[in-house]
Write a protein that holds these residues in place. Structure first.
Motif, PDB file in Angstrom:
ATOM      1  N   ARG A 176      -5.037  -2.017 -11.344  1.00 38.38           N
ATOM      2  CA  ARG A 176      -3.823  -2.153 -12.164  1.00 38.38           C
ATOM      3  C   ARG A 176      -4.118  -2.994 -13.400  1.00 38.38           C
ATOM      4  NH1 ARG A 176      -1.273  -3.887  -8.522  1.00 38.38           N
ATOM      5  NH2 ARG A 176      -0.395  -1.946  -7.767  1.00 38.38           N
ATOM      6  N   ARG A 177      -4.876  -4.055 -13.245  1.00 39.30           N
ATOM      7  CA  ARG A 177      -5.252  -4.889 -14.385  1.00 39.30           C
ATOM      8  C   ARG A 177      -6.102  -4.111 -15.382  1.00 39.30           C
ATOM      9  NH1 ARG A 177      -7.798 -10.787 -13.339  1.00 39.30           N
ATOM     10  NH2 ARG A 177      -9.171  -9.837 -14.872  1.00 39.30           N
ATOM     11  N   ASP A 178      -7.032  -3.319 -14.856  1.00 44.82           N
ATOM     12  CA  ASP A 178      -7.986  -2.621 -15.726  1.00 44.82           C
ATOM     13  C   ASP A 178      -7.382  -1.400 -16.409  1.00 44.82           C
ATOM     14  OD1 ASP A 178      -9.868  -4.465 -14.901  1.00 44.82           O
ATOM     15  OD2 ASP A 178     -10.839  -3.114 -13.463  1.00 44.82           O
ATOM     16  N   HIS A 179      -6.537  -0.658 -15.678  1.00 43.67           N
ATOM     17  CA  HIS A 179      -6.123   0.663 -16.172  1.00 43.67           C
ATOM     18  C   HIS A 179      -4.635   0.943 -16.044  1.00 43.67           C
ATOM     19  CE1 HIS A 179     -10.347   1.645 -16.602  1.00 43.67           C
ATOM     20  NE2 HIS A 179     -10.536   1.204 -15.376  1.00 43.67           N
ATOM     21  N   GLY A 180      -3.852  -0.056 -15.639  1.00 44.05           N
ATOM     22  CA  GLY A 180      -2.413   0.129 -15.609  1.00 44.05           C
ATOM     23  C   GLY A 180      -1.880   0.597 -14.266  1.00 44.05           C
ATOM     24  N   ALA A 181      -0.544   0.531 -14.136  1.00 42.56           N
ATOM     25  CA  ALA A 181       0.114   0.832 -12.871  1.00 42.56           C
ATOM     26  C   ALA A 181      -0.042   2.296 -12.472  1.00 42.56           C
ATOM     27  CB  ALA A 181       1.597   0.469 -12.959  1.00 42.56           C
ATOM     28  N   ARG A 182      -0.045   3.224 -13.444  1.00 43.49           N
ATOM     29  CA  ARG A 182      -0.106   4.646 -13.107  1.00 43.49           C
ATOM     30  C   ARG A 182      -1.396   4.980 -12.365  1.00 43.49           C
ATOM     31  NH1 ARG A 182      -2.244   9.201 -15.058  1.00 43.49           N
ATOM     32  NH2 ARG A 182      -3.193   8.098 -16.823  1.00 43.49           N
ATOM     33  N   VAL A 183      -2.520   4.500 -12.892  1.00 46.63           N
ATOM     34  CA  VAL A 183      -3.807   4.778 -12.251  1.00 46.63           C
ATOM     35  C   VAL A 183      -3.889   4.095 -10.886  1.00 46.63           C
ATOM     36  CG1 VAL A 183      -6.311   4.519 -12.447  1.00 46.63           C
ATOM     37  CG2 VAL A 183      -4.949   5.100 -14.464  1.00 46.63           C
ATOM     38  N   ALA A 184      -3.408   2.854 -10.814  1.00 45.53           N
ATOM     39  CA  ALA A 184      -3.426   2.127  -9.540  1.00 45.53           C
ATOM     40  C   ALA A 184      -2.566   2.835  -8.502  1.00 45.53           C
ATOM     41  CB  ALA A 184      -2.945   0.693  -9.740  1.00 45.53           C
ATOM     42  N   ASN A 185      -1.406   3.311  -8.916  1.00 44.05           N
ATOM     43  CA  ASN A 185      -0.519   4.006  -7.983  1.00 44.05           C
ATOM     44  C   ASN A 185      -1.124   5.327  -7.512  1.00 44.05           C
ATOM     45  OD1 ASN A 185       1.293   1.933  -8.255  1.00 44.05           O
ATOM     46  ND2 ASN A 185       2.654   3.026  -9.650  1.00 44.05           N
ATOM     47  N   GLN A 186      -1.820   6.021  -8.398  1.00 46.32           N
ATOM     48  CA  GLN A 186      -2.489   7.263  -8.002  1.00 46.32           C
ATOM     49  C   GLN A 186      -3.542   6.985  -6.921  1.00 46.32           C
ATOM     50  OE1 GLN A 186      -4.029   8.751 -11.697  1.00 46.32           O
ATOM     51  NE2 GLN A 186      -2.193   9.941 -12.183  1.00 46.32           N
ATOM     52  N   LEU A 191      -5.137   6.694  -0.990  1.00 45.16           N
ATOM     53  CA  LEU A 191      -5.499   5.852   0.148  1.00 45.16           C
ATOM     54  C   LEU A 191      -4.372   5.726   1.160  1.00 45.16           C
ATOM     55  CD1 LEU A 191      -7.234   3.017  -1.894  1.00 45.16           C
ATOM     56  CD2 LEU A 191      -8.373   4.747  -0.494  1.00 45.16           C
ATOM     57  N   VAL A 192      -3.221   6.308   0.850  1.00 47.22           N
ATOM     58  CA  VAL A 192      -2.006   6.185   1.672  1.00 47.22           C
ATOM     59  C   VAL A 192      -1.713   4.705   1.894  1.00 47.22           C
ATOM     60  CG1 VAL A 192      -0.766   7.095   3.664  1.00 47.22           C
ATOM     61  CG2 VAL A 192      -2.771   8.299   2.810  1.00 47.22           C
ATOM     62  N   ALA A 193      -1.668   3.971   0.800  1.00 46.83           N
ATOM     63  CA  ALA A 193      -1.438   2.536   0.844  1.00 46.83           C
ATOM     64  C   ALA A 193      -0.235   2.186  -0.012  1.00 46.83           C
ATOM     65  CB  ALA A 193      -2.668   1.775   0.330  1.00 46.83           C
ATOM     66  N   ALA A 194       0.368   1.032   0.285  1.00 46.42           N
ATOM     67  CA  ALA A 194       1.453   0.542  -0.563  1.00 46.42           C
ATOM     68  C   ALA A 194       0.897   0.297  -1.955  1.00 46.42           C
ATOM     69  CB  ALA A 194       2.030  -0.745   0.003  1.00 46.42           C
ATOM     70  N   PRO A 195       1.561   0.764  -3.011  1.00 50.60           N
ATOM     71  CA  PRO A 195       0.993   0.662  -4.352  1.00 50.60           C
ATOM     72  C   PRO A 195       0.917  -0.753  -4.892  1.00 50.60           C
ATOM     73  CG  PRO A 195       3.206   1.551  -4.450  1.00 50.60           C
ATOM     74  CD  PRO A 195       2.835   1.507  -3.000  1.00 50.60           C
ATOM     75  N   HIS A 196       1.803  -1.646  -4.426  1.00 53.59           N
ATOM     76  CA  HIS A 196       1.767  -2.982  -5.028  1.00 53.59           C
ATOM     77  C   HIS A 196       2.433  -4.006  -4.127  1.00 53.59           C
ATOM     78  CE1 HIS A 196       1.501  -6.099  -7.972  1.00 53.59           C
ATOM     79  NE2 HIS A 196       2.788  -6.198  -8.126  1.00 53.59           N
ATOM     80  N   ARG A 197       1.664  -5.012  -3.750  1.00 49.81           N
ATOM     81  CA  ARG A 197       2.239  -6.211  -3.134  1.00 49.81           C
ATOM     82  C   ARG A 197       1.764  -7.379  -3.983  1.00 49.81           C
ATOM     83  NH1 ARG A 197       1.371  -7.081   3.099  1.00 49.81           N
ATOM     84  NH2 ARG A 197      -0.806  -6.656   2.609  1.00 49.81           N
ATOM     85  N   THR A 198       2.671  -8.213  -4.404  1.00 48.56           N
ATOM     86  CA  THR A 198       2.303  -9.320  -5.275  1.00 48.56           C
ATOM     87  C   THR A 198       1.477 -10.342  -4.521  1.00 48.56           C
ATOM     88  OG1 THR A 198       4.337 -10.526  -4.771  1.00 48.56           O
ATOM     89  CG2 THR A 198       4.385  -9.027  -6.661  1.00 48.56           C
ATOM     90  N   GLY A 199       0.583 -11.005  -5.243  1.00 51.38           N
ATOM     91  CA  GLY A 199      -0.294 -11.976  -4.607  1.00 51.38           C
ATOM     92  C   GLY A 199       0.440 -13.153  -4.009  1.00 51.38           C
TER      93      GLY A 199
END
Length: 331
Positions: A176-186, A191-199
């Protein structure tokens, strides 16, 4: 063992350091996240101090081709967790220190934080690790500000995470840091994983409600746990134990490491977590079952001590049993 490499030489080079007795799930996370791109922006390399067969805990031995010299070209260095973390060899710590000094992004998963700390990479930084090892990390490396309650810590060039699931969260955070939320969510969907949990979300630490050893207060603990919906007081607990208020407080400290009312709060929060995981209670009903006051008070306490709202916790752990549990009558 090595993931697919992009033919694009400008791809971000991720190097995973396989220490002896590396944890199978921990090392599997960066291999899957950064090594599964067909023509993606990352190039993955696995290295070890001594190329060849590297023992792995929880899986077969790894066959590693590359040595520590590949750290010289790493853009990101990831150290997965390893069993009973001791300081790695001087060769490993020196290679990690050199990579950090030239500006590589340094990342650890779980107990991999001990290797970064031994290399001096975490000095002056906030960091985390699995909650079971947080005290040891803080004691061994006093220049590190250990945050045992969070999933991961992003300090810019230095990032650390807690256990397995938190390591996945951190790797997705890097994308997400490197390429944005769209790429991270893809990638998360693949991976069938939750797209975002805050640190800053809390690690789901088991609350030590029942002491490992009890010097005569067992019946008091059990009685209190059976009556959490009641407005219990220290005087009630002391009367139940047949002790003075002062003696009860001293005994609670000796056996649980906390005063009686803090122990009661931990017990109530633990019970609320159980109810959120297995039932369909409303927030108001959970609050009443556990003696945590109004829904607003319950939400505030739960968020302060667990790190997420009750609704988020339920979504994460709910077993969907469909069981409805009525709230106890108001006093």
């Amino acid at each position: 063992m090595q993931g697919k490499q992009s033919p694009d030489t400008a791809a971000h080079h991720v190097v995973v350091v396989a220490l002896e007795n590396v944890l199978a799930l921990d090392i599997g996370i960066p291999l899957q996240v950064f090594g599964s791109w067909r023509d993606g922006p990352y190039r993955l390399t696995v290295c070890a101090e001594r190329p060849g067969t590297v023992p792995m805990h929880g899986g077969p031995a790894l066959s590693v081709v590359h040595g520590l010299d590949c750290l010289a070209s790493a853009d990101t260095v990831i150290v997965p967790g390893y069993v009973e973390p001791e300081n790695p060899s001087d060769a490993v710590t020196a290679a990690l220190a050199r990579a950090a000094a030239r500006g590589a992004r340094m990342v650890s998963i779980c107990t991999g934080a001990f290797a970064l700390a031994a290399a001096g990479v975490l000095d002056g930084h906030r960091a985390t690790t699995h909650w079971q090892y947080a005290t040891a990390l803080a004691e061994r490396f006093p220049r590190v500000s250990v945050r045992p309650e969070v999933l991961y810590v992003d300090e810019g060039r230095v990032l650390t995470s807690a256990g397995v699931a938190a390591g996945l969260d951190l790797c997705l955070h890097l994308i997400r840091r490197d390429h944005g939320a769209r790429v991270a969510n893809q990638q998360a969907r693949l991976l069938v994983a939750a797209p975002h949990r805050t640190g800053g979300q809390a690690q789901y630490i088991d609350l030590p409600v029942r002491p490992h050893r009890s010097d005569g207060l067992t019946q008091v603990y059990e009685w209190a746990l059976s009556n959490l919906h009641q407005p219990l007081t220290v005087d009630q607990l002391a009367h139940r134990a047949g002790l003075s208020r002062r003696t009860l407080i001293r005994r609670f400290h000796a056996e649980t490491g906390r005063p009686p009312m803090r122990w009661l709060l931990d017990a109530r929060l633990a019970r609320s977590r159980e109810l959120l995981e297995v039932g369909e209670l409303t927030v108001e009903a959970v609050a009443r079952h556990c003696g945590l006051g109004t829904p607003a008070n319950f939400r505030a306490l739960f968020k302060a001590h667990v790190g997420v709202a009750p609704s988020v916790y339920r979504e994460t752990f709910h077993s969907a049993s469909g069981q409805l549990i009525p709230a106890p009558p108001a006093e």
